[in-house]
Design a protein around this motif. Structure first.
Motif, PDB file in Angstrom:
ATOM      1  N   PHE A 106       0.811  -1.215   0.000  1.00 55.70           N
ATOM      2  CA  PHE A 106       0.000   0.000   0.000  1.00 55.70           C
ATOM      3  C   PHE A 106       0.852   1.276   0.000  1.00 55.70           C
ATOM      4  O   PHE A 106       0.439   2.288  -0.562  1.00 55.70           O
ATOM      5  N   ARG A 107       2.020   1.237   0.614  1.00 56.33           N
ATOM      6  CA  ARG A 107       2.834   2.453   0.637  1.00 56.33           C
ATOM      7  C   ARG A 107       3.438   2.751  -0.729  1.00 56.33           C
ATOM      8  O   ARG A 107       3.863   3.867  -0.994  1.00 56.33           O
ATOM      9  N   SER A 108       3.504   1.741  -1.613  1.00 55.05           N
ATOM     10  CA  SER A 108       4.048   1.952  -2.951  1.00 55.05           C
ATOM     11  C   SER A 108       3.034   2.570  -3.901  1.00 55.05           C
ATOM     12  O   SER A 108       3.391   2.972  -5.014  1.00 55.05           O
ATOM     13  N   LEU A 109       1.763   2.659  -3.481  1.00 55.83           N
ATOM     14  CA  LEU A 109       0.741   3.267  -4.328  1.00 55.83           C
ATOM     15  C   LEU A 109       0.843   4.780  -4.256  1.00 55.83           C
ATOM     16  O   LEU A 109       0.788   5.351  -3.169  1.00 55.83           O
ATOM     17  N   PRO A 110       0.999   5.472  -5.378  1.00 55.55           N
ATOM     18  CA  PRO A 110       0.975   6.946  -5.345  1.00 55.55           C
ATOM     19  C   PRO A 110      -0.372   7.445  -4.838  1.00 55.55           C
ATOM     20  O   PRO A 110      -1.427   6.909  -5.208  1.00 55.55           O
ATOM     21  N   GLY A 111      -0.336   8.457  -3.978  1.00 60.51           N
ATOM     22  CA  GLY A 111      -1.568   8.940  -3.379  1.00 60.51           C
ATOM     23  C   GLY A 111      -2.598   9.391  -4.396  1.00 60.51           C
ATOM     24  O   GLY A 111      -3.806   9.171  -4.217  1.00 60.51           O
ATOM     25  N   ALA A 112      -2.141  10.007  -5.494  1.00 63.20           N
ATOM     26  CA  ALA A 112      -3.083  10.538  -6.481  1.00 63.20           C
ATOM     27  C   ALA A 112      -3.895   9.433  -7.146  1.00 63.20           C
ATOM     28  O   ALA A 112      -5.019   9.679  -7.616  1.00 63.20           O
ATOM     29  N   THR A 113      -3.370   8.216  -7.208  1.00 61.43           N
ATOM     30  CA  THR A 113      -4.106   7.128  -7.858  1.00 61.43           C
ATOM     31  C   THR A 113      -5.332   6.703  -7.064  1.00 61.43           C
ATOM     32  O   THR A 113      -6.204   6.016  -7.602  1.00 61.43           O
ATOM     33  N   LEU A 114      -5.405   7.100  -5.797  1.00 63.93           N
ATOM     34  CA  LEU A 114      -6.550   6.730  -4.970  1.00 63.93           C
ATOM     35  C   LEU A 114      -7.700   7.724  -5.084  1.00 63.93           C
ATOM     36  O   LEU A 114      -8.765   7.499  -4.499  1.00 63.93           O
ATOM     37  N   ILE A 115      -7.496   8.817  -5.812  1.00 60.18           N
ATOM     38  CA  ILE A 115      -8.535   9.845  -5.915  1.00 60.18           C
ATOM     39  C   ILE A 115      -9.833   9.282  -6.488  1.00 60.18           C
ATOM     40  O   ILE A 115     -10.918   9.520  -5.915  1.00 60.18           O
ATOM     41  N   PRO A 116      -9.818   8.543  -7.612  1.00 61.34           N
ATOM     42  CA  PRO A 116     -11.099   8.030  -8.125  1.00 61.34           C
ATOM     43  C   PRO A 116     -11.835   7.128  -7.133  1.00 61.34           C
ATOM     44  O   PRO A 116     -13.057   7.259  -6.953  1.00 61.34           O
ATOM     45  N   ALA A 117     -11.096   6.213  -6.493  1.00 60.81           N
ATOM     46  CA  ALA A 117     -11.739   5.288  -5.563  1.00 60.81           C
ATOM     47  C   ALA A 117     -12.307   6.026  -4.355  1.00 60.81           C
ATOM     48  O   ALA A 117     -13.452   5.775  -3.940  1.00 60.81           O
ATOM     49  N   LEU A 118     -11.525   6.935  -3.781  1.00 61.02           N
ATOM     50  CA  LEU A 118     -11.991   7.665  -2.601  1.00 61.02           C
ATOM     51  C   LEU A 118     -13.144   8.604  -2.945  1.00 61.02           C
ATOM     52  O   LEU A 118     -14.048   8.808  -2.129  1.00 61.02           O
ATOM     53  N   THR A 119     -13.123   9.164  -4.154  1.00 62.61           N
ATOM     54  CA  THR A 119     -14.222  10.030  -4.573  1.00 62.61           C
ATOM     55  C   THR A 119     -15.513   9.239  -4.717  1.00 62.61           C
ATOM     56  O   THR A 119     -16.598   9.696  -4.321  1.00 62.61           O
ATOM     57  N   ILE A 200      -3.223  18.524  -4.328  1.00 66.65           N
ATOM     58  CA  ILE A 200      -3.709  17.610  -5.370  1.00 66.65           C
ATOM     59  C   ILE A 200      -5.180  17.273  -5.137  1.00 66.65           C
ATOM     60  O   ILE A 200      -5.988  17.243  -6.073  1.00 66.65           O
ATOM     61  N   SER A 201      -5.541  17.034  -3.875  1.00 67.03           N
ATOM     62  CA  SER A 201      -6.934  16.686  -3.578  1.00 67.03           C
ATOM     63  C   SER A 201      -7.873  17.846  -3.882  1.00 67.03           C
ATOM     64  O   SER A 201      -9.024  17.630  -4.282  1.00 67.03           O
ATOM     65  N   GLU A 202      -7.400  19.077  -3.712  1.00 69.84           N
ATOM     66  CA  GLU A 202      -8.235  20.244  -3.982  1.00 69.84           C
ATOM     67  C   GLU A 202      -8.339  20.549  -5.471  1.00 69.84           C
ATOM     68  O   GLU A 202      -9.259  21.252  -5.898  1.00 69.84           O
ATOM     69  N   LEU A 203      -7.405  20.056  -6.256  1.00 67.88           N
ATOM     70  CA  LEU A 203      -7.473  20.275  -7.700  1.00 67.88           C
ATOM     71  C   LEU A 203      -8.602  19.481  -8.346  1.00 67.88           C
ATOM     72  O   LEU A 203      -9.014  19.784  -9.469  1.00 67.88           O
ATOM     73  N   VAL A 204      -9.094  18.459  -7.643  1.00 66.13           N
ATOM     74  CA  VAL A 204     -10.140  17.589  -8.180  1.00 66.13           C
ATOM     75  C   VAL A 204     -11.444  17.861  -7.432  1.00 66.13           C
ATOM     76  O   VAL A 204     -11.590  17.484  -6.272  1.00 66.13           O
ATOM     77  N   GLY A 205     -12.345  18.523  -8.081  1.00 69.32           N
ATOM     78  CA  GLY A 205     -13.679  18.705  -7.523  1.00 69.32           C
ATOM     79  C   GLY A 205     -13.779  19.674  -6.367  1.00 69.32           C
ATOM     80  O   GLY A 205     -14.737  19.605  -5.595  1.00 69.32           O
ATOM     81  N   ALA A 206     -12.800  20.561  -6.193  1.00 71.01           N
ATOM     82  CA  ALA A 206     -12.857  21.528  -5.097  1.00 71.01           C
ATOM     83  C   ALA A 206     -13.150  22.909  -5.653  1.00 71.01           C
ATOM     84  O   ALA A 206     -12.584  23.322  -6.668  1.00 71.01           O
ATOM     85  N   SER A 207     -14.033  23.634  -4.991  1.00 73.96           N
ATOM     86  CA  SER A 207     -14.345  25.000  -5.394  1.00 73.96           C
ATOM     87  C   SER A 207     -13.711  26.020  -4.459  1.00 73.96           C
ATOM     88  O   SER A 207     -13.924  27.222  -4.623  1.00 73.96           O
ATOM     89  N   ASN A 208     -12.964  25.550  -3.459  1.00 73.42           N
ATOM     90  CA  ASN A 208     -12.320  26.464  -2.525  1.00 73.42           C
ATOM     91  C   ASN A 208     -10.930  25.935  -2.195  1.00 73.42           C
ATOM     92  O   ASN A 208     -10.488  24.912  -2.722  1.00 73.42           O
ATOM     93  N   GLY A 209     -10.247  26.644  -1.299  1.00 73.43           N
ATOM     94  CA  GLY A 209      -8.884  26.271  -0.975  1.00 73.43           C
ATOM     95  C   GLY A 209      -7.921  26.742  -2.046  1.00 73.43           C
ATOM     96  O   GLY A 209      -8.314  27.265  -3.093  1.00 73.43           O
ATOM     97  N   ILE A 210      -6.628  26.555  -1.794  1.00 71.42           N
ATOM     98  CA  ILE A 210      -5.610  27.004  -2.743  1.00 71.42           C
ATOM     99  C   ILE A 210      -5.695  26.205  -4.040  1.00 71.42           C
ATOM    100  O   ILE A 210      -5.484  26.742  -5.131  1.00 71.42           O
ATOM    101  N   GLY A 211      -6.014  24.904  -3.946  1.00 72.05           N
ATOM    102  CA  GLY A 211      -6.179  24.104  -5.150  1.00 72.05           C
ATOM    103  C   GLY A 211      -7.322  24.605  -6.018  1.00 72.05           C
ATOM    104  O   GLY A 211      -7.186  24.696  -7.245  1.00 72.05           O
ATOM    105  N   GLY A 212      -8.443  24.936  -5.397  1.00 77.08           N
ATOM    106  CA  GLY A 212      -9.557  25.510  -6.146  1.00 77.08           C
ATOM    107  C   GLY A 212      -9.201  26.843  -6.765  1.00 77.08           C
ATOM    108  O   GLY A 212      -9.623  27.159  -7.887  1.00 77.08           O
ATOM    109  N   TYR A 213      -8.404  27.635  -6.040  1.00 75.90           N
ATOM    110  CA  TYR A 213      -7.933  28.921  -6.582  1.00 75.90           C
ATOM    111  C   TYR A 213      -7.063  28.688  -7.808  1.00 75.90           C
ATOM    112  O   TYR A 213      -7.160  29.415  -8.810  1.00 75.90           O
ATOM    113  N   LEU A 214      -6.181  27.680  -7.756  1.00 73.73           N
ATOM    114  CA  LEU A 214      -5.332  27.362  -8.902  1.00 73.73           C
ATOM    115  C   LEU A 214      -6.157  26.970 -10.123  1.00 73.73           C
ATOM    116  O   LEU A 214      -5.869  27.401 -11.248  1.00 73.73           O
ATOM    117  N   VAL A 215      -7.179  26.152  -9.913  1.00 72.87           N
ATOM    118  CA  VAL A 215      -8.036  25.735 -11.023  1.00 72.87           C
ATOM    119  C   VAL A 215      -8.749  26.936 -11.625  1.00 72.87           C
ATOM    120  O   VAL A 215      -8.843  27.079 -12.858  1.00 72.87           O
TER     121      VAL A 215
END
Length: 263
Positions: A106-119, A200-215
């Motif tokens: 599990f530690r070898s899995l990149p965190g970003a790859t879990l975004i679809p499953a967790l979403t 990274i988590s805020e870049l996907v489906g976030a309308s606020n936070g610094i990630g949402g600001y970047l988008v």
């Protein structure tokens, strides 16, 4: 030996030199390559204006606070889970051998790859984002805690057994202090990993936070705003690292004193 004051002066000088170089490139050299390059690489004064307008206001501070809240909560949960599970695995070798393959997987899995499953499982709200932060930041803490607990002097374990100290008390009074330097190393790594995964988590489906600001800045093609957000992230990373270094110096003061006494 370099003094702290001299080190600070060198750091400030390097920052000033970098800003001067950036301004020279953006103000004088980039325009020679056309207006497109000038648009993509705005001058520092334009970036500073966007930074002050968007992040030094009430709305900007709220944006920063939303990101920091997610990061702090995810990091805190990672520390609790990583240290707790690490001490248990370090105290029971057979249990560690049983879970070691799963930890390595599990530690070898990149965190970003879990975004679809967790979403899909948790939705687009803060729950999935915090879970993603924990899934990435917990591993360095867990692994370093296990390594620190397993490296405890066998004499200390034998002494605890001779005095019939309970397992729970031994974890709290022996394993935790002995593993503290390793735990702090894992926490330092987790700070950087956690901040990156938060954005990274805020870049996907976030309308606020610094990630949402970047988008939003990318969608509106507001390049000064985009560079201002990158500057903010650099300052946040640097500031968190400085705060953690100061906390580490305070937390491990007893450890340095013990080592000095032994030497």
């Amino acid at each position: 030996m370099m003094t702290r004051g001299r080190a600070v002066r060198i750091e400030l000088a390097s920052i000033i030199a970098l800003l001067a170089l950036w301004y020279a490139l953006t103000a004088w050299l980039v325009p020679f390559f056309g207006t497109t390059m000038a648009i993509f690489f705005p001058t520092p004064d334009k970036i500073a204006a966007a930074f002050g307008r968007d992040f030094l206001s009430t709305a900007g501070l709220l944006t920063i606070g939303q990101t920091l809240w997610r990061f702090i909560l995810g990091f805190a949960l990672s520390v609790v889970l990583g240290v707790g599970a690490g001490l248990v695995l370090g105290a029971y070798p057979l249990l560690y051998r049983g879970f070691d393959p799963f930890i390595g997987f599990f530690r070898s899995l990149p965190g970003a790859t879990l975004i679809p499953a967790l979403t899909l499982l948790l939705g687009l709200g803060d729950t999935s984002k915090i879970a993603l932060i924990v899934s990435a930041a917990v591993w360095p803490i867990l692994i370093n805690t296990v390594d620190g607990a397993r490296a405890v002097d066998p004499t200390m374990r034998e002494t605890a057994a001779a005095y019939q100290i309970r397992r729970g008390q031994a974890m709290w009074r022996i394993l935790l202090p002995a593993a503290a330097p390793s735990i702090v190393v894992g926490m330092r790594v987790a700070v950087s990993v956690g901040l990156v995964v938060t954005i990274i988590s805020e870049l996907v489906g976030a309308s606020n936070g610094i990630g949402g600001y970047l988008v939003d800045a990318q969608a509106s093609f507001a390049l000064p705003r985009l560079w201002a957000a990158l500057l903010l992230l650099s300052l946040l990373g640097y500031g968190l690292n400085m705060l953690f270094s100061a906390a580490e110096h305070r937390w491990l003061a007893w450890h340095r004193g013990a080592r000095s006494f032994q030497e």
